[in-house]
Design an enzyme around this catalytic site. Structure first.
Site, PDB file in Angstrom:
ATOM      1  CG  ASP A  98       0.494 -55.921  37.603  1.00  0.00           C
ATOM      2  OD1 ASP A  98      -0.156 -55.455  36.650  1.00  0.00           O
ATOM      3  OD2 ASP A  98       1.228 -55.242  38.338  1.00  0.00           O
ATOM      4  CG  ASP A 200       0.386 -51.939  33.330  1.00  0.00           C
ATOM      5  OD1 ASP A 200       0.869 -51.495  34.377  1.00  0.00           O
ATOM      6  OD2 ASP A 200       0.807 -51.644  32.190  1.00  0.00           O
ATOM      7  CD  GLU A 254      -0.886 -48.021  36.208  1.00  0.00           C
ATOM      8  OE1 GLU A 254       0.058 -47.412  36.692  1.00  0.00           O
ATOM      9  OE2 GLU A 254      -0.784 -48.672  35.151  1.00  0.00           O
ATOM     10  CG  HIS A 330       5.806 -50.881  40.437  1.00  0.00           C
ATOM     11  ND1 HIS A 330       4.436 -50.853  40.646  1.00  0.00           N
ATOM     12  CD2 HIS A 330       5.959 -50.962  39.091  1.00  0.00           C
ATOM     13  CE1 HIS A 330       3.811 -50.903  39.497  1.00  0.00           C
ATOM     14  NE2 HIS A 330       4.701 -50.972  38.528  1.00  0.00           N
ATOM     15  CG  ASP A 331       4.999 -47.380  38.053  1.00  0.00           C
ATOM     16  OD1 ASP A 331       5.976 -48.087  37.731  1.00  0.00           O
ATOM     17  OD2 ASP A 331       3.838 -47.577  37.656  1.00  0.00           O
TER      18      ASP A 331
HETATM   19  O1  ISL Z   1       5.613 -44.378  36.146  1.00  0.00           O
HETATM   20  C1  ISL Z   1       4.890 -43.445  35.871  1.00  0.00           C
HETATM   21  C2  ISL Z   1       5.231 -42.099  36.263  1.00  0.00           C
HETATM   22  O2  ISL Z   1       6.519 -42.100  36.699  1.00  0.00           O
HETATM   23  C3  ISL Z   1       3.613 -43.621  35.222  1.00  0.00           C
HETATM   24  O3  ISL Z   1       3.377 -42.691  34.255  1.00  0.00           O
HETATM   25  C4  ISL Z   1       3.504 -45.029  34.684  1.00  0.00           C
HETATM   26  O4  ISL Z   1       4.258 -45.170  33.532  1.00  0.00           O
HETATM   27  C5  ISL Z   1       2.075 -45.290  34.390  1.00  0.00           C
HETATM   28  O5  ISL Z   1       1.416 -45.133  35.589  1.00  0.00           O
HETATM   29  C6  ISL Z   1       1.872 -46.694  33.886  1.00  0.00           C
HETATM   30  O6  ISL Z   1       2.458 -47.630  34.735  1.00  0.00           O
HETATM   31  C7  ISL Z   1       2.298 -48.987  34.446  1.00  0.00           C
HETATM   32  O7  ISL Z   1       2.536 -49.312  33.110  1.00  0.00           O
HETATM   33  C8  ISL Z   1       3.865 -49.149  32.626  1.00  0.00           C
HETATM   34  C9  ISL Z   1       4.916 -49.729  33.573  1.00  0.00           C
HETATM   35  O8  ISL Z   1       6.174 -49.248  33.216  1.00  0.00           O
HETATM   36  C10 ISL Z   1       4.642 -49.397  35.008  1.00  0.00           C
HETATM   37  O9  ISL Z   1       5.571 -50.043  35.843  1.00  0.00           O
HETATM   38  C11 ISL Z   1       3.238 -49.818  35.286  1.00  0.00           C
HETATM   39  O10 ISL Z   1       2.876 -49.680  36.655  1.00  0.00           O
HETATM   40  C12 ISL Z   1       3.914 -49.836  31.295  1.00  0.00           C
HETATM   41  O11 ISL Z   1       3.422 -51.135  31.395  1.00  0.00           O
END
Ligand code: ISL
Length: 562
Positions: A98, A200, A254, A330-331
């Site tokens: 990742d 990401d 993502e 995980h989000d």
């Molecule tokens: O978590 C979200 C909604 O609850 C999303 O908006 C999320 O912040 C977004 O999809 C981006 O996520 C990724 O980047 C972030 C990190 O906190 C997340 O864990 C990751 O998956 C910043 O790096």
């Protein structure tokens, strides 16, 4: 349609802090994952996506990287990583790592140097602006985790941009040196033998301009201002050409803010950018006007339409893109609690979601714990929360005078912490995750929901996942076949055909707690139907006119003889 291994793959995501602790510090680690590889292999999946294990001050649990080419000591050593990769490969599986390239940690050496002076050679690795006319931030941009997206660096008097926390400064992709550094990071890991990347928030790397956002809705700010910037495709193509194309690897980006209209620009085969993206059109449909902590019931017709529309836009009528299919990660909160029923129909509805995930067109992603039906958590106090985004919500809600009961009701429904509680391996203390108190509490239902008990039960959710994975690998129609949705207007039934030259497969899913009747819109002789798998012991075949009756949360995959 071109056939490739990554279209035929099934991905399993591991969130390393929460998978398995091997050294009793209450935190998951790489050796813990190594110890659990036989479980992963037993699912039949063939690709693992590992959330970040790099050096990080953990402001955002590893999504704030301070060294892209080293392992966080909490997770182990580079030797452990090498052993993990070897263990994955020797079991015939592949590994995606990742890469968090929109921003680094503010503790990365690049940022420390950039911050040291306006004349620093690395100043331009990040995005700096003078204060706005009123002496405050340069514009009105908000960060994903609340507050301004700009932070003042007192010593040089300038602000730096951070779309996420102030400890996650955005990298300046306009600077060719930054891109070169990031290409080196990719090459470093590819040389080690990793099989691909999850990038990401890759849709955010090209900044459009630095004027005020005219949008009050944050979703609009993301899709119309932060995402899909003018040089995004140039940057992605460059990374493909210079690095990725030299290896047979898979990439998934993502993509907050990527829409049906521009999705194919990222994943069309001819574009040579990414293999697939994660869009969020279904993931935000239960957010009310105030955002995710203002939850609204989701519109099931819209939910179905999202899957249909994305399938069409990416893969129908000669479109040469590819999709990823996911219901959680995980989000987001746990899929059975969010989309289905974690009470009376916990077993049936977990299996129904599994059947859906593994019968759509696109590469399916299973998030750890989904395979045993892990659920959202009864948070007893706001002090139990750990996630930076949840803590931001709690602070704001408390300041607005919201009572703790309401806050906890909302965090139970939407907090990212729901997905991050330790994996439930057994009914031993701390669910077999660790012998010490874990960094985030274990869901209290671990004695009922755990791998050990489900492993022994042939009718468990876990064994249903294993069966569905095998079925997907048995019928190429489930990978490459057409996707034709029927009964689109039915408020509770999701039904579709998957069809190739050899097979015609029918999926029927009842997304409700009541029996449902629906019309197949075409008569199928009962003797032409063979039931491949279902979450009930018995299923009713369609009546002569094509009417079908389903049990609550029933999910069936039929083979229709051609
Ligand atoms: O978590 C979200 C909604 O609850 C999303 O908006 C999320 O912040 C977004 O999809 C981006 O996520 C990724 O980047 C972030 C990190 O906190 C997340 O864990 C990751 O998956 C910043 O790096």
């Amino acid at each position: 349609m071109q056939k490739t291994w990554w279209k035929e793959s099934i991905v399993y995501q591991i969130y390393p802090r929460s998978y398995q602790d091997s050294n009793d510090d209450g935190m998951g680690d790489i050796r813990g994952i190594i110890d659990r590889l036989d479980h992963v292999k037993s699912l039949g999946i063939n690709v693992i996506w590992l959330s970040p294990v790099f050096k990080s001050p953990n402001d955002d649990n590893g999504y704030d990287v301070s060294d892209y080419c080293d392992i966080h000591p909490d997770f182990g050593t580079m030797a452990d990583f090498d052993e993990l990769l070897e263990g994955i490969h020797s079991r015939g599986m592949k590994l995606l790592i990742d890469l968090v390239f929109n921003h680094s940690s503010d503790e990365h050496a690049w940022f420390e140097e950039a911050k040291s002076s306006k004349d620093s050679e690395k100043r331009n690795y990040y995005i700096w602006k003078d204060p706005g006319p009123d002496g405050g931030p340069p514009n009105n941009w908000q960060s994903f985790f609340g507050g301004s997206a700009w932070e003042l660096d007192e010593s040089t008097g300038q602000y730096y941009l951070h779309y996420f926390s102030k400890k996650q400064p955005d990298l300046n992709w306009e600077n060719p040196k930054v891109r070169e550094e990031l290409h080196h990071v990719m090459s470093f890991w590819l040389a080690k033998g990793v099989d691909g990347f999850r990038f990401d928030v890759i849709s955010l790397i090209s900044k459009r301009h630095f004027e005020d956002s005219p949008y009050t809705d944050f979703g609009e700010t993301i899709s119309l201002l932060y995402a899909n910037g003018p040089r995004i495709h140039e940057f992605l193509h460059e990374a493909y050409e210079k690095v990725v194309s030299k290896y047979d690897v898979m990439t998934v980006g993502e993509g907050p803010g990527i829409t049906l209209v521009n999705g194919l620009d990222y994943v069309g085969l001819q574009r040579q950018e990414l293999n697939m993206i994660f869009h969020f059109d279904h993931m935000f449909i239960d957010h009310g006007p105030g955002g995710k902590y203002n939850p609204a019931p989701y519109d099931f017709l819209r939910f179905k339409k999202v899957f249909l529309d994305w399938d069409q836009a990416m893969m129908a009528d000669g479109n040469d893109g590819w999709s990823s299919i996911f219901l959680g990660n995980h989000d987001f909160s746990r899929i059975v609690s969010r989309w289905a029923n974690d009470g009376k129909f916990w077993d049936e509805s977990s299996k129904a979601l599994c059947l859906m995930l593994l019968t759509m067109r696109g590469t399916p992603y299973i998030y750890q714990g989904e395979e045993i039906g892990m659920t959202n958590v009864e948070w007893k106090s706001v002090d139990e929360h750990q996630d930076i985004e949840t803590l931001d919500y709690i602070r704001k809600a408390q300041a607005a005078g919201v009572d703790e009961r309401t806050i906890l009701k909302n965090t139970k429904w939407q907090s990212r912490d729901n997905a991050r509680t330790p994996m439930q391996w057994s009914n031993e203390s701390f669910a077999g995750f660790s012998t010490s108190k874990p960094w985030l509490k274990v869901n209290e239902n671990y004695a009922d929901i755990n791998v050990q008990s489900q492993d022994l039960n042939p009718r468990s959710i876990l064994n249903f996942y294993r069966k569905m994975v095998t079925i997907r690998q048995t019928y190429p129609a489930l990978v490459y076949g057409d996707f034709q949705v029927i009964a689109l207007e039915h408020p509770h039934i999701f039904a579709y055909f998957r069809e190739d030259e050899d097979y015609r497969l029918l999926v029927v899913l009842n997304f409700s707690e009541e029996e449902q009747v629906f019309d197949l819109e075409q008569p199928i002789e009962p003797d032409k139907l063979i039931r491949i798998v279902s979450n009930y012991r018995t299923s009713r075949e369609p009546e002569a006119g094509g009417q079908m009756t389903l049990h609550p949360w029933e999910a069936v995959l039929w083979k229709v003889k051609k």
